[in-house]
Design a protein around this motif. Structure first.
Motif, PDB file in Angstrom:
ATOM      1  N   ALA A  13      -4.580   6.410   8.861  1.00  0.00           N
ATOM      2  CA  ALA A  13      -3.955   5.404   9.709  1.00  0.00           C
ATOM      3  C   ALA A  13      -4.742   5.241  11.014  1.00  0.00           C
ATOM      4  O   ALA A  13      -4.953   4.119  11.492  1.00  0.00           O
ATOM      5  CB  ALA A  13      -2.516   5.784  10.014  1.00  0.00           C
ATOM      6  N   ALA A  14      -5.201   6.344  11.585  1.00  0.00           N
ATOM      7  CA  ALA A  14      -5.988   6.293  12.811  1.00  0.00           C
ATOM      8  C   ALA A  14      -7.311   5.580  12.567  1.00  0.00           C
ATOM      9  O   ALA A  14      -7.769   4.788  13.403  1.00  0.00           O
ATOM     10  CB  ALA A  14      -6.221   7.692  13.358  1.00  0.00           C
ATOM     11  N   ASP A  15      -7.941   5.860  11.409  1.00  0.00           N
ATOM     12  CA  ASP A  15      -9.188   5.177  11.079  1.00  0.00           C
ATOM     13  C   ASP A  15      -8.971   3.682  10.919  1.00  0.00           C
ATOM     14  O   ASP A  15      -9.789   2.869  11.367  1.00  0.00           O
ATOM     15  CB  ASP A  15      -9.789   5.756   9.783  1.00  0.00           C
ATOM     16  N   LEU A  16      -7.861   3.309  10.296  1.00  0.00           N
ATOM     17  CA  LEU A  16      -7.551   1.895  10.099  1.00  0.00           C
ATOM     18  C   LEU A  16      -7.331   1.192  11.438  1.00  0.00           C
ATOM     19  O   LEU A  16      -7.820   0.088  11.669  1.00  0.00           O
ATOM     20  CB  LEU A  16      -6.305   1.755   9.219  1.00  0.00           C
ATOM     21  N   GLY A  62     -11.109  -1.604  17.151  1.00  0.00           N
ATOM     22  CA  GLY A  62     -12.316  -1.077  17.779  1.00  0.00           C
ATOM     23  C   GLY A  62     -11.997   0.175  18.564  1.00  0.00           C
ATOM     24  O   GLY A  62     -10.999   0.252  19.251  1.00  0.00           O
ATOM     25  N   ASP A  63     -12.849   1.164  18.424  1.00  0.00           N
ATOM     26  CA  ASP A  63     -12.610   2.418  19.125  1.00  0.00           C
ATOM     27  C   ASP A  63     -13.501   2.556  20.355  1.00  0.00           C
ATOM     28  O   ASP A  63     -13.583   3.606  20.945  1.00  0.00           O
ATOM     29  CB  ASP A  63     -12.802   3.618  18.177  1.00  0.00           C
ATOM     30  N   GLU A  64     -14.150   1.464  20.741  1.00  0.00           N
ATOM     31  CA  GLU A  64     -14.992   1.501  21.931  1.00  0.00           C
ATOM     32  C   GLU A  64     -14.097   1.527  23.167  1.00  0.00           C
ATOM     33  O   GLU A  64     -13.145   0.751  23.258  1.00  0.00           O
ATOM     34  CB  GLU A  64     -15.887   0.257  21.986  1.00  0.00           C
ATOM     35  N   ARG A 119       0.830  -1.180   0.000  1.00  0.00           N
ATOM     36  CA  ARG A 119       0.000   0.000   0.000  1.00  0.00           C
ATOM     37  C   ARG A 119       0.871   1.238   0.000  1.00  0.00           C
ATOM     38  O   ARG A 119       1.982   1.214   0.496  1.00  0.00           O
ATOM     39  CB  ARG A 119      -0.892   0.000   1.240  1.00  0.00           C
ATOM     40  N   GLY A 120       0.317   2.262  -0.491  1.00  0.00           N
ATOM     41  CA  GLY A 120       1.056   3.512  -0.572  1.00  0.00           C
ATOM     42  C   GLY A 120       1.037   4.245   0.756  1.00  0.00           C
ATOM     43  O   GLY A 120       0.503   3.782   1.759  1.00  0.00           O
ATOM     44  N   ALA A 121       1.631   5.420   0.769  1.00  0.00           N
ATOM     45  CA  ALA A 121       1.686   6.228   1.977  1.00  0.00           C
ATOM     46  C   ALA A 121       0.285   6.718   2.312  1.00  0.00           C
ATOM     47  O   ALA A 121      -0.478   7.109   1.444  1.00  0.00           O
ATOM     48  CB  ALA A 121       2.615   7.410   1.777  1.00  0.00           C
ATOM     49  N   THR A 122      -0.070   6.672   3.609  1.00  0.00           N
ATOM     50  CA  THR A 122      -1.392   7.136   4.026  1.00  0.00           C
ATOM     51  C   THR A 122      -1.226   8.274   5.001  1.00  0.00           C
ATOM     52  O   THR A 122      -0.197   8.413   5.657  1.00  0.00           O
ATOM     53  CB  THR A 122      -2.170   5.994   4.723  1.00  0.00           C
TER      54      THR A 122
END
Length: 163
Positions: free
Chosen positions: A9-12, A18-20, A1-4
């Protein structure tokens, strides 16, 4: 994958893990009790090993099918074995059945005590800080030191003569 980007990156990471927020009840340890209502544990000291079954009762402690007093005639050993109950305030609330082998009387008493303390923690994890502070959950690592060649015992040298 390319640079994000940092946001991607935080969403991934949030999507993967899980962000709970961790909820406190899920993080709290649960009691480990079998289908018969018993908590089981193993305790060891020196060369002794004890399997312990703890269940609600009237405070009867049985070791190798004998009462506590019959198995351990020295009162210091009996008092040592029931100390985890006194520390947690559960004296007389549980019956104990234990099978212990190996070692001598003191090692067996220490093994049963460690097994009882571990079983109490499995039955009610809230007892863990009390038992940890009292030192009942710590396995005593001391062993008999081996005899060395040229010595009488592990460290005792033969008598030295000047002439």
């Amino acid at each position: 994958r390319g640079a994000t980007s940092a946001a991607e990156a935080a969403d991934l990471v949030a999507e993967t893990f899980g962000d709970e927020p961790a909820d406190e009840e899920a993080a709290a340890p649960k009691p480990e009790i079998d289908e018969k209502g018993r908590a089981t544990a193993v305790g060891r000291r020196k060369r002794a090993s004890a399997r312990v079954w703890l269940f609600p009762g009237t405070g009867i402690v049985t070791v190798n099918s004998k009462s506590l007093i019959d198995k351990f005639p020295r009162m210091a050993h009996c008092e040592d074995i029931v100390k985890p109950f006194a520390t947690t305030g559960t004296a007389g609330a549980f019956d104990v059945v234990s099978s212990v082998n190996g070692g001598g009387v003191s090692g067996q008493a220490g093994a049963v005590r460690l097994g009882i303390a571990r079983a109490l923690v499995k039955y009610n994890p809230d007892h863990r800080p009390l038992l940890r502070k009292a030192g009942y959950l710590t396995r005593d690592p001391r062993r008999v030191e081996r005899k060395k060649p040229g010595l009488v015992k592990a460290r005792k040298a033969p008598q030295w003569t000047k002439r």
